[in-house]
Write a protein that holds these residues in place. Structure first.
Motif: not given
Length: 188
Positions: A52, A57-58, A61
């Protein structure tokens, strides 16, 4: 060898997902650092960055995974009658119940407000589209009705999660469907 790497990648991602969910119970994503995530997941920073770009971003997702699952769950049904709309609402609530912890955190005050907007959009795509076709109205009025119903339903859903899902998905679907179709003036 590849199976071992894939298993390791899955395990790392699972640990990072659990770590970010744990931290989101206490604070906003903007306050979560890569260092905290790595310590909690027991991985090093380079491993995090191989998966990531950053905590946002994590989280993105994770949200995408949930939204994709919701779309697939709802898309696997072809509902067109009022009774079927009730069943679709029940399926959505069953999905939320099956993913209670993640959904509750993502819909909480520490979750991403954009996630709530995306859930509302999916709900409109699958459930409200049918409802609007039954209740013919001018386009703008239809948008307002849809926003009113979905916003209220989302808050009911959040309250249901916060109350430990004190009613079954079927009971909640019936309640939401009743309010949507008959408003507050008709007794349950």
């Amino acid at each position: 060898m590849n199976a071992k790497l894939d298993r390791r990648k899955k395990y790392t991602r699972m640990m990072l997902k659990e770590s970010v969910m744990t931290l989101l119970k206490e604070k906003q994503i903007s306050s979560i650092t890569v260092k905290e995530l790595c310590e909690l997941a027991d991985i090093n920073r380079s491993t995090f960055y191989s998966h990531y770009a950053d905590p946002f971003d994590l989280l993105t997702k994770i949200e995408e995974e949930i939204l994709t699952d919701m779309r697939q769950t709802l898309g696997s049904y072809n509902f067109s009658e009022e009774e079927e709309a009730l069943q679709m609402t029940e399926k959505l609530l069953e999905y939320v119940a099956d993913n209670r912890d993640v959904c509750q955190i993502l819909l909480s005050e520490h979750g991403d407000p954009q996630f709530q907007q995306k859930v509302m959009k999916i709900t409109e795509e699958f459930i409200m589209k049918h409802w609007r076709s039954i209740h013919k109205a001018d386009q703008k009025i239809s948008e307002y009705m849809s926003l009113y119903v979905i916003s209220g339903s989302l808050h009911v859903l959040k309250e249901w999660l916060d109350n430990g899902m004190d009613k079954s998905p079927q009971e909640m679907a019936e309640l939401i469907n009743h309010f949507t179709n008959y408003g507050l003036s008709s007794p349950l």
